[in-house]
Scaffold this motif. Structure first.
Motif, short mmCIF file in Angstrom:
data_model
loop_
_atom_site.label_atom_id
_atom_site.label_comp_id
_atom_site.label_asym_id
_atom_site.label_seq_id
_atom_site.Cartn_x
_atom_site.Cartn_y
_atom_site.Cartn_z
N LEU B 109 0.83 -1.22 0.00
CA LEU B 109 0.00 0.00 0.00
C LEU B 109 0.87 1.26 0.00
CD1 LEU B 109 -2.91 -0.81 2.47
CD2 LEU B 109 -3.06 -0.41 0.02
N ILE B 110 1.87 1.28 0.88
CA ILE B 110 2.71 2.48 0.98
C ILE B 110 3.51 2.68 -0.31
CG2 ILE B 110 4.68 3.48 2.19
CD1 ILE B 110 3.64 2.15 4.73
N SER B 111 4.11 1.59 -0.81
CA SER B 111 4.89 1.75 -2.04
C SER B 111 3.97 2.09 -3.20
CB SER B 111 5.69 0.47 -2.32
OG SER B 111 4.82 -0.63 -2.44
N GLY B 112 2.74 1.57 -3.16
CA GLY B 112 1.78 1.92 -4.20
C GLY B 112 1.44 3.40 -4.17
N ALA B 113 1.29 3.92 -2.94
CA ALA B 113 0.98 5.34 -2.81
C ALA B 113 2.13 6.19 -3.30
CB ALA B 113 0.66 5.66 -1.34
N ILE B 114 3.35 5.78 -2.95
CA ILE B 114 4.53 6.54 -3.38
C ILE B 114 4.66 6.49 -4.90
CG2 ILE B 114 7.06 6.62 -3.28
CD1 ILE B 114 6.82 5.52 -0.42
N THR B 131 -7.30 -0.81 -4.18
CA THR B 131 -8.43 -1.02 -3.27
C THR B 131 -8.47 -2.46 -2.78
OG1 THR B 131 -9.60 0.63 -4.54
CG2 THR B 131 -10.90 -0.65 -3.00
N SER B 132 -8.19 -3.42 -3.69
CA SER B 132 -8.26 -4.80 -3.18
C SER B 132 -7.12 -5.11 -2.22
CB SER B 132 -8.36 -5.86 -4.29
OG SER B 132 -7.81 -5.45 -5.46
N VAL B 133 -5.97 -4.46 -2.40
CA VAL B 133 -4.90 -4.66 -1.41
C VAL B 133 -5.34 -4.06 -0.07
CG1 VAL B 133 -2.52 -4.15 -0.78
CG2 VAL B 133 -3.08 -4.74 -3.12
N ILE B 169 -12.55 -18.20 0.23
CA ILE B 169 -13.64 -18.35 -0.73
C ILE B 169 -14.11 -16.98 -1.20
CG2 ILE B 169 -16.00 -19.18 -0.99
CD1 ILE B 169 -15.17 -21.32 1.15
N ASN B 170 -14.06 -16.00 -0.29
CA ASN B 170 -14.56 -14.67 -0.64
C ASN B 170 -13.58 -13.84 -1.43
OD1 ASN B 170 -17.19 -13.36 0.28
ND2 ASN B 170 -16.76 -14.87 1.85
N LEU B 171 -12.28 -14.14 -1.29
CA LEU B 171 -11.27 -13.29 -1.91
C LEU B 171 -11.48 -13.11 -3.41
CD1 LEU B 171 -9.02 -11.66 -0.70
CD2 LEU B 171 -7.42 -13.43 -1.38
N PRO B 172 -11.70 -14.21 -4.16
CA PRO B 172 -11.94 -14.01 -5.61
C PRO B 172 -13.17 -13.15 -5.87
CG PRO B 172 -11.66 -16.34 -5.10
CD PRO B 172 -11.70 -15.63 -3.79
N ILE B 173 -14.22 -13.35 -5.06
CA ILE B 173 -15.44 -12.56 -5.27
C ILE B 173 -15.16 -11.09 -4.97
CG2 ILE B 173 -17.83 -12.28 -4.57
CD1 ILE B 173 -17.81 -15.18 -3.67
N ILE B 174 -14.45 -10.85 -3.88
CA ILE B 174 -14.13 -9.46 -3.54
C ILE B 174 -13.27 -8.84 -4.64
CG2 ILE B 174 -12.87 -8.00 -1.91
CD1 ILE B 174 -13.69 -9.88 0.31
N LYS B 175 -12.27 -9.59 -5.07
CA LYS B 175 -11.38 -9.06 -6.11
C LYS B 175 -12.15 -8.77 -7.39
CE LYS B 175 -7.06 -10.08 -7.46
NZ LYS B 175 -6.10 -9.05 -7.18
N TYR B 176 -13.00 -9.71 -7.76
CA TYR B 176 -13.79 -9.53 -8.98
C TYR B 176 -14.72 -8.33 -8.84
CZ TYR B 176 -17.49 -10.27 -12.36
OH TYR B 176 -18.42 -10.08 -13.34
N ASN B 182 -14.33 -0.76 -10.53
CA ASN B 182 -13.51 0.30 -11.10
C ASN B 182 -12.16 -0.25 -11.55
OD1 ASN B 182 -12.47 2.66 -11.88
ND2 ASN B 182 -12.44 3.61 -9.86
N THR B 183 -11.76 0.12 -12.74
CA THR B 183 -10.42 -0.27 -13.17
C THR B 183 -9.72 0.91 -13.83
OG1 THR B 183 -11.20 -2.51 -13.53
CG2 THR B 183 -9.07 -1.95 -14.46
N LEU B 184 -8.63 1.33 -13.20
CA LEU B 184 -7.80 2.39 -13.75
C LEU B 184 -6.37 1.92 -13.92
CD1 LEU B 184 -8.76 5.53 -11.63
CD2 LEU B 184 -9.09 5.25 -14.07
N HIS B 185 -6.08 0.83 -13.17
CA HIS B 185 -4.71 0.40 -13.01
C HIS B 185 -4.17 -0.21 -14.29
CE1 HIS B 185 -1.31 -1.04 -10.73
NE2 HIS B 185 -1.82 -0.51 -9.63
N GLN B 186 -2.85 -0.26 -14.41
CA GLN B 186 -2.29 -1.00 -15.55
C GLN B 186 -2.51 -2.48 -15.33
OE1 GLN B 186 2.01 -0.52 -15.57
NE2 GLN B 186 1.82 0.66 -13.69
#
Lengths: 213, 248, 220
Positions: B109-114, B131-133, B169-176, B182-186
């Motif tokens: 998260l921190i390196s992503g922000a930087i 957001t998913s991280v 079990i929820n992680l894929p659903i949350i990620k999806y 929203n998708t902005l990321h590369q």
């Protein structure tokens, strides 16, 4: 009609055997390599100091707690992991009686023993000294009276294995005698009772003492 | 396939001795790869033609993000093993790895922000992967919180196992759902099937630092697990012998 | 104890404790009131945000009511009695949940048309909102009971439960508000509704078992 099963012969191979039981509670070993056998028609009383784990042992047998090691057999079947077979025949009265405060006395019993008539419930309440209380909300009763509601289940059930944690605490001398008579009647009919108590039990009950060290 | 090693791993004593052997190995290899990978990436790999030198934080961001996800996957699998086979080492694994995963998520998260500041012009953008991280971090905090709140060890072990499995079990659903939201990321940096979009001299140090991070975290996880094993098995004879022979 | 006597007693218990359901409802209303007061009462803000506001309020209200679901049973010992009753615990959990779902969601659904007017939701959008509530709220209850069962032995379990369960609510909230937003701009929203239904069905198979495991671990 109380205890519909009274005259019926019960299957004779009903027994509960425990072998090599090790129980751990909050970093303390309570039962180390504990073994015993209780057969149909027997009253077993768990003996031990305060804090020796008498209630805990009852909970482990009932399947509320898991032992660290050891096996439990019910009528020859291994129930160490799944107590379903035992639960079909089990009536467990623990430290907390399982009485709902928002229900009336009769509603509490109706919940546990749905197949009983209101007359049978009245009779059972009469025996435990709660005659006339059937419509009183349980939260208006004292802790001792609430425990006696739970005890009334013993007169309304056809379960064969009773695990009773300190069943006599809420009772006066007369009540103790009545309950002892009920336990004797139950074991005479082929039932099986394991209990803990601080009280000296009547000689007419042939009690098997199980020592916890 | 031979599964004996798997069953042996379930025995605390066997694990302890196994980890004694392999933790140092994993640590040394991991650290070397991590240092080489990061030094290569920071000092020698070519600069990105769009992002310039700021992209180099990828050599920290991506390994930690991957580790954060892998650790959660591990948590979930361990939770399943704990619930189904009641293997003794599974709760130990969860307890040891959850904080590591949380730290990895924080670093990501921190390196992503930087990284985001020069790239997007803002420290935080609500894009799908950041957001998913963040949510992954929150899931870790839930596991850690319940582990620490329940005093009864059996209950705590069960609780973290349940939450890990539900999380897995929820992680894929949350990620999806977040991606859909929203998708902005590369697009993802590593893909297993496609050829890497990066040039080799950028991609190789990234691979090195990621593998190095795996080794490094594996070693720390093993040490944490060893400590936990000693605490849990403190009554057994082999622990007493171990302490007497080798000290603490 | 039988399944039907348990079910009947749950209905009776929730009827005797009407205040719990009323509390959840008032809480729901309160959270919704926060937004016009705290952000802006203008139609320009409220109309597009309404779906999100209502869903966040529902999620919090459901969490709050589910949190206490096993508390009393745990304290008076009847949770132990459920474990040793010989009945299949996941089914008991499901029955209990069904009763709670009706007690909380039915009044909430009745209240929704009134609230939607306060948040400037059009009548055409209203029934999409109600559909998302019907399809999505079971998942909220089902996931929440796992947390409730895990934290039942804690005196202050509410915050902890919020912490571990709320992240799992995100997909439900995202797809519900997504469906409402899509309907508001005139796009198809069937996909989101289908996913909501799928999530509820999936949690229906998983949660009762997980909650049963958690209850068994908690009663000691």
């Amino acid at each position: 009609m109380i205890s519909a099963d009274l005259g019926k012969p019960l299957h004779s191979n009903l027994d509960l055997s425990i072998s090599g039981l090790v129980i751990e509670r909050s970093e303390r070993i309570l039962c180390d390599n504990f073994s015993c056998v209780v057969k149909a028609g027997e009253v077993a009383r768990i003996m031990g100091e305060n804090g020796a784990g008498k209630s805990t042992l009852l909970k482990v047998i009932a399947g509320i707690l898991q032992p660290l090691e050891g096996q439990i057999f019910f009528s020859g079947e291994d129930i160490s992991y799944h107590r379903d077979m035992l639960h079909r025949e089990l009536l467990y009265l623990g430290h907390h009686a399982g009485i709902k405060a928002v229900f009336s006395v009769a509603e509490n019993l109706n919940w546990y023993c749905p197949n009983q008539t209101s007359d049978a419930i009245e009779l059972a309440l009469d025996v435990v000294g709660l005659a006339g209380y059937s419509d009183t909300p349980a939260h208006q009763l004292s802790a001792g009276q609430q425990r006696r509601i739970a005890l009334a289940r013993l007169w309304l059930t056809d379960k064969k294995v009773w695990l009773l944690d300190e069943p006599f605490t809420a009772l006066d001398v007369k009540g103790v005698a009545v309950l002892e008579a009920k336990i004797k009647q139950h074991t005479d009919a082929g039932g099986l009772v394991i209990l803990t108590t601080h009280q000296a039990l009547d000689d007419s009950l042939s009690v098997k003492e199980i020592k916890l060290v | 396939m031979n599964w004996i090693w798997f069953h042996k791993l379930g025995s605390p004593k066997w694990f302890f001795q196994w980890a004694n052997k392999w933790s140092k190995f994993a640590f040394v290899i991991g650290l070397v790869m991590l240092v080489v990978g990061i030094a290569w990436g920071l000092g020698f790999a070519p600069a990105d033609y769009q992002q310039g030198n700021s992209f180099r934080i990828i050599y920290i961001h991506v390994p930690s993000a991957i580790l954060a996800q892998s650790c959660y996957l591990g948590l979930g699998v361990a939770g399943l093993v704990s619930l189904v086979w009641r293997m003794k080492m599974a709760p130990v694994f969860i307890k040891a790895v959850a904080p590591l995963g949380a730290v990895m998520a924080v670093i990501a998260l921190i390196s992503g922000a930087i990284w985001g500041k020069p790239t997007w012009g803002a420290w935080w953008v609500w894009d799908a992967r950041l957001t998913s991280v963040l949510i992954l971090f929150l899931l870790y905090m839930g596991v850690i919180a319940i582990q620490n709140s329940l005093d009864d060890m059996q209950l705590a072990d069960k609780a973290v196992a349940v939450i890990s499995v539900v999380g897995l079990i929820n992680l894929p659903i949350i990620k999806y759902s977040v991606e859909w939201w929203n998708t902005l990321h590369q697009p993802a940096t590593f893909t297993i099937t496609a050829k890497p979009a990066m040039p080799m001299e950028m991609w190789l140090p990234l691979l090195l630092s990621t593998l190095g991070m795996y080794g490094f975290i594996a070693a720390i996880a093993m040490w944490r697990m060893q400590t936990e094993v000693l605490v849990r098995e403190h009554r057994s004879n082999w622990v007493k012998k171990e302490i007497l022979d080798n000290g603490i | 104890m039988t399944y039907s006597s348990f079910f009947y007693s749950e209905i009776l218990a929730i009827f005797r404790r009407k205040q719990d359901a009323v509390n959840a409802l008032v809480f729901f209303l309160l959270v919704i009131t926060l937004f016009p007061l705290g952000v802006s009462p203008s139609k320009e803000f409220l109309q597009p945000a309404a779906g999100g506001i209502i869903w966040c309020a529902v999620a919090l209200a459901v969490l709050m009511s589910v949190e206490g679901m096993f508390k009393e049973d745990y304290n008076d010992g009847s949770l132990e009695q459920l474990v040793v009753s010989g009945l299949y615990l996941p089914v008991l959990v499901l029955l209990k949940l069904a009763v709670h779902w009706f007690a909380i969601m039915l009044p909430l659904l009745v209240l929704t048309p009134i609230l939607s007017q306060m948040l400037f939701i059009n009548w055409e959008i209203l029934w999409v909102l109600i559909l998302t509530l019907i399809l999505g709220s079971p998942a909220l209850f089902l996931i929440g009971t796992i947390g409730a069962a895990l934290t039942v032995s804690l005196r202050r379990g509410a915050v902890l439960m919020l912490l571990i369960i709320l992240p799992f609510y995100l997909p439900v909230i995202i797809f519900s508000t997504g469906a409402i937003a899509a309907a508001q701009v005139g796009q198809p929203y069937n996909g989101q509704l289908a996913i909501l239904g799928a999530i509820s069905l999936m949690t229906l198979t998983l949660s009762p078992i997980m909650a049963a495991v958690s209850i068994k671990a908690s009663v000691n």
